[in-house]
Design a protein around this motif. Structure first.
Motif, PDB file in Angstrom:
ATOM      1  N   LEU A   1     -28.472 -63.800 -96.625  1.00 27.69           N
ATOM      2  CA  LEU A   1     -27.204 -63.728 -95.901  1.00 27.69           C
ATOM      3  C   LEU A   1     -26.116 -64.474 -96.659  1.00 27.69           C
ATOM      4  O   LEU A   1     -24.977 -64.019 -96.744  1.00 27.69           O
ATOM      5  CB  LEU A   1     -27.357 -64.333 -94.503  1.00 27.69           C
ATOM      6  CG  LEU A   1     -26.077 -64.388 -93.658  1.00 27.69           C
ATOM      7  CD1 LEU A   1     -25.590 -62.975 -93.317  1.00 27.69           C
ATOM      8  CD2 LEU A   1     -26.293 -65.202 -92.387  1.00 27.69           C
ATOM      9  N   LEU A   2     -26.466 -65.616 -97.231  1.00 32.60           N
ATOM     10  CA  LEU A   2     -25.483 -66.489 -97.892  1.00 32.60           C
ATOM     11  C   LEU A   2     -25.885 -66.658 -99.351  1.00 32.60           C
ATOM     12  O   LEU A   2     -26.299 -67.738 -99.781  1.00 32.60           O
ATOM     13  CB  LEU A   2     -25.423 -67.842 -97.177  1.00 32.60           C
ATOM     14  CG  LEU A   2     -25.128 -67.790 -95.671  1.00 32.60           C
ATOM     15  CD1 LEU A   2     -25.258 -69.180 -95.053  1.00 32.60           C
ATOM     16  CD2 LEU A   2     -23.742 -67.211 -95.403  1.00 32.60           C
TER      17      LEU A   2
ATOM     18  N   VAL B   1     -19.214 -71.867 -92.270  1.00 38.32           N
ATOM     19  CA  VAL B   1     -19.625 -70.616 -91.622  1.00 38.32           C
ATOM     20  C   VAL B   1     -18.900 -70.489 -90.281  1.00 38.32           C
ATOM     21  O   VAL B   1     -19.533 -70.420 -89.219  1.00 38.32           O
ATOM     22  CB  VAL B   1     -21.156 -70.533 -91.435  1.00 38.32           C
ATOM     23  CG1 VAL B   1     -21.850 -70.222 -92.736  1.00 38.32           C
ATOM     24  CG2 VAL B   1     -21.702 -71.837 -90.826  1.00 38.32           C
TER      25      VAL B   1
ATOM     26  N   ASP C   1     -31.899 -56.015 -94.326  1.00 38.18           N
ATOM     27  CA  ASP C   1     -30.570 -56.623 -94.312  1.00 38.18           C
ATOM     28  C   ASP C   1     -30.326 -57.444 -93.053  1.00 38.18           C
ATOM     29  O   ASP C   1     -30.467 -56.924 -91.939  1.00 38.18           O
ATOM     30  CB  ASP C   1     -29.497 -55.532 -94.376  1.00 38.18           C
ATOM     31  CG  ASP C   1     -29.545 -54.759 -95.675  1.00 38.18           C
ATOM     32  OD1 ASP C   1     -29.398 -55.377 -96.739  1.00 38.18           O
ATOM     33  OD2 ASP C   1     -29.728 -53.520 -95.629  1.00 38.18           O
TER      34      ASP C   1
ATOM     35  N   THR D   1     -15.691 -65.368 -89.143  1.00 39.55           N
ATOM     36  CA  THR D   1     -16.004 -64.616 -90.362  1.00 39.55           C
ATOM     37  C   THR D   1     -17.236 -63.760 -90.106  1.00 39.55           C
ATOM     38  O   THR D   1     -18.018 -64.033 -89.178  1.00 39.55           O
ATOM     39  CB  THR D   1     -16.270 -65.550 -91.552  1.00 39.55           C
ATOM     40  OG1 THR D   1     -17.434 -66.349 -91.265  1.00 39.55           O
ATOM     41  CG2 THR D   1     -15.070 -66.457 -91.807  1.00 39.55           C
ATOM     42  N   VAL D   2     -17.405 -62.726 -90.923  1.00 37.64           N
ATOM     43  CA  VAL D   2     -18.523 -61.790 -90.698  1.00 37.64           C
ATOM     44  C   VAL D   2     -19.864 -62.507 -90.724  1.00 37.64           C
ATOM     45  O   VAL D   2     -20.677 -62.396 -89.786  1.00 37.64           O
ATOM     46  CB  VAL D   2     -18.486 -60.659 -91.743  1.00 37.64           C
ATOM     47  CG1 VAL D   2     -19.745 -59.799 -91.633  1.00 37.64           C
ATOM     48  CG2 VAL D   2     -17.244 -59.792 -91.562  1.00 37.64           C
ATOM     49  N   LYS D   3     -20.120 -63.248 -91.780  1.00 38.54           N
ATOM     50  CA  LYS D   3     -21.418 -63.906 -91.898  1.00 38.54           C
ATOM     51  C   LYS D   3     -21.525 -65.118 -90.979  1.00 38.54           C
ATOM     52  O   LYS D   3     -22.591 -65.384 -90.403  1.00 38.54           O
ATOM     53  CB  LYS D   3     -21.682 -64.274 -93.354  1.00 38.54           C
ATOM     54  CG  LYS D   3     -21.838 -63.045 -94.243  1.00 38.54           C
ATOM     55  CD  LYS D   3     -22.258 -63.375 -95.653  1.00 38.54           C
ATOM     56  CE  LYS D   3     -22.477 -62.096 -96.457  1.00 38.54           C
ATOM     57  NZ  LYS D   3     -22.976 -62.387 -97.818  1.00 38.54           N
TER      58      LYS D   3
ATOM     59  N   LEU E   1     -22.624 -64.171 -87.515  1.00 33.87           N
ATOM     60  CA  LEU E   1     -24.063 -63.915 -87.374  1.00 33.87           C
ATOM     61  C   LEU E   1     -24.831 -65.226 -87.242  1.00 33.87           C
ATOM     62  O   LEU E   1     -25.753 -65.335 -86.421  1.00 33.87           O
ATOM     63  CB  LEU E   1     -24.580 -63.116 -88.571  1.00 33.87           C
ATOM     64  CG  LEU E   1     -23.988 -61.723 -88.766  1.00 33.87           C
ATOM     65  CD1 LEU E   1     -24.619 -61.055 -89.980  1.00 33.87           C
ATOM     66  CD2 LEU E   1     -24.188 -60.857 -87.529  1.00 33.87           C
ATOM     67  N   VAL E   2     -24.456 -66.208 -88.040  1.00 29.15           N
ATOM     68  CA  VAL E   2     -25.112 -67.519 -87.948  1.00 29.15           C
ATOM     69  C   VAL E   2     -24.919 -68.115 -86.559  1.00 29.15           C
ATOM     70  O   VAL E   2     -25.872 -68.602 -85.933  1.00 29.15           O
ATOM     71  CB  VAL E   2     -24.563 -68.477 -89.022  1.00 29.15           C
ATOM     72  CG1 VAL E   2     -25.091 -69.888 -88.790  1.00 29.15           C
ATOM     73  CG2 VAL E   2     -24.945 -68.001 -90.419  1.00 29.15           C
TER      74      VAL E   2
ATOM     75  N   CYS F   1     -35.152 -65.718 -95.399  1.00 28.81           N
ATOM     76  CA  CYS F   1     -34.954 -64.663 -96.391  1.00 28.81           C
ATOM     77  C   CYS F   1     -35.924 -64.829 -97.557  1.00 28.81           C
ATOM     78  O   CYS F   1     -36.081 -65.924 -98.097  1.00 28.81           O
ATOM     79  CB  CYS F   1     -33.518 -64.677 -96.919  1.00 28.81           C
ATOM     80  SG  CYS F   1     -32.282 -64.391 -95.636  1.00 28.81           S
TER      81      CYS F   1
ATOM     82  N   VAL G   1     -27.821 -58.140 -90.967  1.00 30.25           N
ATOM     83  CA  VAL G   1     -26.474 -57.681 -90.628  1.00 30.25           C
ATOM     84  C   VAL G   1     -26.360 -57.555 -89.113  1.00 30.25           C
ATOM     85  O   VAL G   1     -27.335 -57.784 -88.382  1.00 30.25           O
ATOM     86  CB  VAL G   1     -26.158 -56.329 -91.313  1.00 30.25           C
ATOM     87  CG1 VAL G   1     -26.076 -56.499 -92.833  1.00 30.25           C
ATOM     88  CG2 VAL G   1     -27.208 -55.271 -90.950  1.00 30.25           C
ATOM     89  N   GLU G   2     -25.183 -57.183 -88.647  1.00 23.07           N
ATOM     90  CA  GLU G   2     -24.948 -57.138 -87.202  1.00 23.07           C
ATOM     91  C   GLU G   2     -25.976 -56.275 -86.480  1.00 23.07           C
ATOM     92  O   GLU G   2     -26.476 -56.641 -85.410  1.00 23.07           O
ATOM     93  CB  GLU G   2     -23.539 -56.620 -86.930  1.00 23.07           C
ATOM     94  CG  GLU G   2     -23.173 -56.643 -85.443  1.00 23.07           C
ATOM     95  CD  GLU G   2     -21.737 -56.218 -85.189  1.00 23.07           C
ATOM     96  OE1 GLU G   2     -21.275 -56.398 -84.047  1.00 23.07           O
ATOM     97  OE2 GLU G   2     -21.076 -55.720 -86.127  1.00 23.07           O
TER      98      GLU G   2
END
Length: 283
Positions: free
Chosen positions: A69-70, A77, A46, A81-83, A86-87, A99, A48-49
């Protein structure tokens, strides 16, 4: 010559061809410059953070993740926002994200081959083969010797990473298990394929109540009993692929890049409470 992000992508797309991905999927390079140099890679399930934290703490220039992720279309982005956050973190750190999702599921070897190997199974063929008969979703496998379903369930629990949800079985604990279908990730849409394959058990993740109940209620069809079911955590079923992908990279890159497998548990379920009422009071 230094190894670039593009060099790593060539290796990964040879092992997990993007044309094997489902039409709805989003695979490949998410962010990052193909020309950037890569000294360290983190492979995870994953993006994720937690795994971004791990990659940046390692100084990795590339994350190779199984889950996109997307996955769904986005119009932006933003960093709030959460995602998007990360970007932005990855871009600021000069790190790329790649991915390999359903293309890694269908590839040979792929996600289900890694799961089968972790369980000590010998792969015979895909469960849902593509036209070439070699690639496809899931795998039909064999155990070296038959064993009771209860023992097989213990085999699965011992082989996979620990999660709060654990490993659940549905079937006669004394049923002999020799042939097994496996499908990493959510696999109840392939229950009928497992029945048609005539296997003794089916191992997958995210089995829902009604499909599992209806499958078991089918009993015996054409003289063949419906496979016993083993339900594991989605993350745990796909985690063995990380070492497979890491091995592909180590071999192809000849040790010129550090390849690390994340052991952070990114399964979302973190707490489990036991029932407080006696079993005979349950409705």
């Amino acid at each position: 010559m230094p190894t670039s992000v593009a060099d790593v992508i060539d290796v990964l797309e040879t092992a997990y061809p993007p044309e094997l991905a489902e039409s709805w999927d989003a695979v490949g390079l998410v962010c990052g410059d193909p020309g950037d140099t890569v000294n360290d890679i983190l492979v995870c399930v994953d993006p994720v953070e937690s795994t971004v934290d791990e990659a940046l703490s390692l100084g990795a220039q590339l994350i190779v993740a199984h889950h996109p992720l997307l996955l769904r279309g986005v119009h932006g982005v933003p960093a709030n926002t959460v995602k998007g956050s990360l970007v932005h973190r990855l871009v600021r750190a000069g790190a790329a994200l790649f991915c390999a999702h359903t293309n890694a599921d269908s590839a040979s070897p792929g996600v289900s081959d890694a799961l089968a190997a972790a369980l000590g199974l010998t792969v015979i063929s895909p469960l849902v083969p593509n036209e070439d008969g070699r690639t496809g979703i899931g795998r039909i496998c064999e155990l070296p010797e038959p064993e009771p379903f209860a023992s097989f369930l213990r085999r699965v629990a011992d082989a996979l990473p620990v999660t709060e949800g654990g490993v659940r079985g549905a079937g006669d604990p004394n049923r002999p298990i020799r042939t097994v279908a496996v499908s990493g990730g959510a696999g109840d849409s392939y229950l009928d394929n497992a029945v048609r394959a005539g296997v003794d058990a089916y191992v997958t993740a995210d089995l829902r109540h009604h499909p599992a109940s209806e499958h078991l209620a089918g009993g015996v069809s054409g003289g063949v009993a419906a496979p016993a079911l083993v339900d594991v955590a989605h993350w745990a079923s796909e985690w063995p692929w990380c070492e497979q992908a890491a091995s592909v990279l180590r071999t192809a890159l000849g040790g010129t890049v550090g390849v690390h497998v994340s052991r952070r548990r990114t399964d979302p379920w973190t707490v489990r409470a036991a029932a407080s009422r006696p079993e005979d009071e349950n409705e």
